[in-house]
Design an enzyme around this catalytic site. Structure first.
Site, PDB file in Angstrom:
ATOM      1  N   GLU A  50      -5.754   7.164  -0.887  1.00 35.16           N
ATOM      2  CA  GLU A  50      -5.654   5.683  -0.098  1.00 35.16           C
ATOM      3  C   GLU A  50      -6.285   4.361  -0.861  1.00 35.16           C
ATOM      4  OE1 GLU A  50      -3.867   5.365   2.780  1.00 35.16           O
ATOM      5  OE2 GLU A  50      -3.168   7.020   2.378  1.00 35.16           O
TER       6      GLU A  50
ATOM      7  N   HIS B 289       0.769  -1.189  -0.035  1.00 33.20           N
ATOM      8  CA  HIS B 289      -0.009  -0.108  -0.156  1.00 33.20           C
ATOM      9  C   HIS B 289       0.843   1.341   0.041  1.00 33.20           C
ATOM     10  CE1 HIS B 289      -3.121   2.656   1.396  1.00 33.20           C
ATOM     11  NE2 HIS B 289      -2.115   3.218   1.992  1.00 33.20           N
ATOM     12  N   GLU B 290       1.950   1.246   0.936  1.00 34.61           N
ATOM     13  CA  GLU B 290       2.674   2.426   0.999  1.00 34.61           C
ATOM     14  C   GLU B 290       3.505   2.597  -0.258  1.00 34.61           C
ATOM     15  OE1 GLU B 290       2.529   4.582   3.425  1.00 34.61           O
ATOM     16  OE2 GLU B 290       1.185   3.506   4.471  1.00 34.61           O
TER      17      GLU B 290
ATOM     18  N   HIS C 167       1.629   4.582  -2.963  1.00 35.97           N
ATOM     19  CA  HIS C 167       1.631   5.885  -2.659  1.00 35.97           C
ATOM     20  C   HIS C 167       2.875   6.412  -3.691  1.00 35.97           C
ATOM     21  CE1 HIS C 167      -1.578   6.468   0.038  1.00 35.97           C
ATOM     22  NE2 HIS C 167      -1.067   5.923   0.806  1.00 35.97           N
TER      23      HIS C 167
END
Length: 417
Positions: free
Chosen positions: A357, A325-326, A329
């Site tokens: 997100e 997920h990070e 970004h």
């Protein structure tokens, strides 16, 4: 009797600006209080696990998170009210001009005449931040040693708290005062386009601080160690390589000596990226999951984490899902977009951040991490006592991360697909 419009017309321009600032401050506060009241109602009335979470969240965890968020909301209300009243009294009683005069007297005694307004401004800033630190200390103590302690998150001793607070104040002044002096000098010599130069300067400073924070500032407060060689590190490096993320180092930060809340982030520009994992995120490395003997690793009573009974952190597969997920970004350019858009309105940034997100979650799904991310979000929500239900207006205004239910539903849809 004079009407409000007539009274307003009789005011000088300075008094109109003063009243407008005061009115705007209270309008913003009342709007925030209205939103917080709506959310507190959700905390009070939602006493059972929503059916969507019935299979993944037990009633005990749900009740703990509900009471934790309710206590935090109540604390936020009283601290916010105090802050607003304090600011109002400072304005009405002439606290700012008084402090400016005191600053001038102090700088004058040090041999600086009134024309040294930058020096006087720095003294003013130092006194103002000192006043803020002192008046905010009781609230910080209550939040740490009453609310966070009550709900099992606080890992600090009183001695560690004060050492940390003093260190933070000193480091903040070492950064704030030089930056402010340069900014004031730019404004002084900038002419009619000073605001453009000032904006560019603050942008550069922001980028520099983002770059050096983890390497030079954060280690002053927390211990950073390289992630040991092993299965987790190899898996992280492989995932980074698969998306061309220029990873150079992976660190574990000992966040457990401060709090049992967990987190993960990356930093760095261009080809020098690093990943930082809180030890509280890692089931295998979390100090809270290990028994500590007296004086282990040279730790004293002020820095030793308190041992908790509950298991903390995520399994390796779930950690990789969170990192997926990070890294989403980064791959989707959210970091740079956030820096640019932060020069706009904070509400717009919140709305965009929520969208980011979901996109980062979707990226983790494309990496095949949907199921692990699903379980990691549930586990992190449980570890941090996050409440999964939110008032929609409060959530839209305040939450840069979408509520748990919305993120799980998005992941669930893809899992079913």
């Amino acid at each position: 009797m004079a009407l409000p419009g007539e009274l307003w017309a009789e005011l000088t321009m300075e008094k109109r600006i003063f009243c407008s600032v005061l009115l705007f401050s209270w309008v913003v506060y009342l709007w925030e209080a209205f939103l917080a009241r709506r959310q507190r109602k959700v905390y009070r009335t939602t006493t059972h696990v929503p059916w969507e979470l019935g299979q993944i969240m037990d009633s005990e965890t749900f009740e703990k998170s509900r009471l934790y968020q309710l206590d935090k909301s109540t604390f936020s209300f009283w601290s916010g009210l105090y802050s607003e009243l304090e600011g109002t009294l400072i304005l009405l009683c002439g606290g700012i001009p008084f402090l400016w005069n005191v600053s001038g007297q102090i700088s004058g005694r040090a041999g600086f005449e009134p024309e040294y307004e930058i020096t006087q401004s720095l003294v003013f800033l130092l006194l103002a931040t000192l006043f803020s630190a002192v008046t905010g200390l009781p609230w910080s103590l209550y939040n740490t040693f009453v609310i966070e302690e009550k709900h099992g998150f606080n890992q600090q001793t009183l001695g560690f708290f004060f050492k940390d607070a003093i260190k933070k104040f000193i480091v903040t002044q070492c950064i704030l005062l030089p930056v402010t002096s340069l900014l004031l000098y730019i404004i002084k010599i900038g002419g009619e386009y000073f605001f453009i130069y000032a904006w560019l300067f603050t942008l550069v400073v922001s980028l520099v601080l983002v770059t050096i924070y983890a390497d030079y500032i954060a280690p002053l407060f927390d211990k950073f160690i390289p992630l040991p060689e092993g299965e987790l590190k190899q898996a992280i490096e492989m995932m980074a390589k698969s998306i061309d993320f220029p990873l150079t180092k992976v660190y574990v930060v000992e966040g457990s000596k401060r709090s049992s809340h967990s987190n993960a982030y990356f930093y760095g520009f261009f080809k020098n990226k690093r990943i930082v994992l809180f030890d509280t995120l890692l089931e295998d490395y979390c100090a809270l999951n290990k028994e500590h003997s007296e004086g282990e690793d040279g730790e004293d009573d002020d820095t030793k984490p308190k041992v908790k009974n509950k298991k903390q952190g995520c399994k390796n597969e779930e950690v990789l899902a969170v990192l997926g997920h990070e890294l989403g970004h980064w791959k989707l350019g959210h970091t740079i977009k956030n820096i640019v858009i932060s020069q706009v309105l904070s509400f717009c940034l919140t709305v965009l951040s929520r969208r980011f997100e979901f996109q980062a979650d979707a990226f983790a799904k494309e990496l095949g991490k949907a199921e692990d991310l699903y379980s990691a979000l549930i586990k992190l929500n449980k570890d941090n006592l996050g409440f999964p239900v939110s008032d929609w207006i409060f959530s839209m205004w305040h939450y840069s991360h979408p509520p748990l239910l919305e993120r799980l539903q998005a992941l669930k849809d893809v899992k079913q697909d």
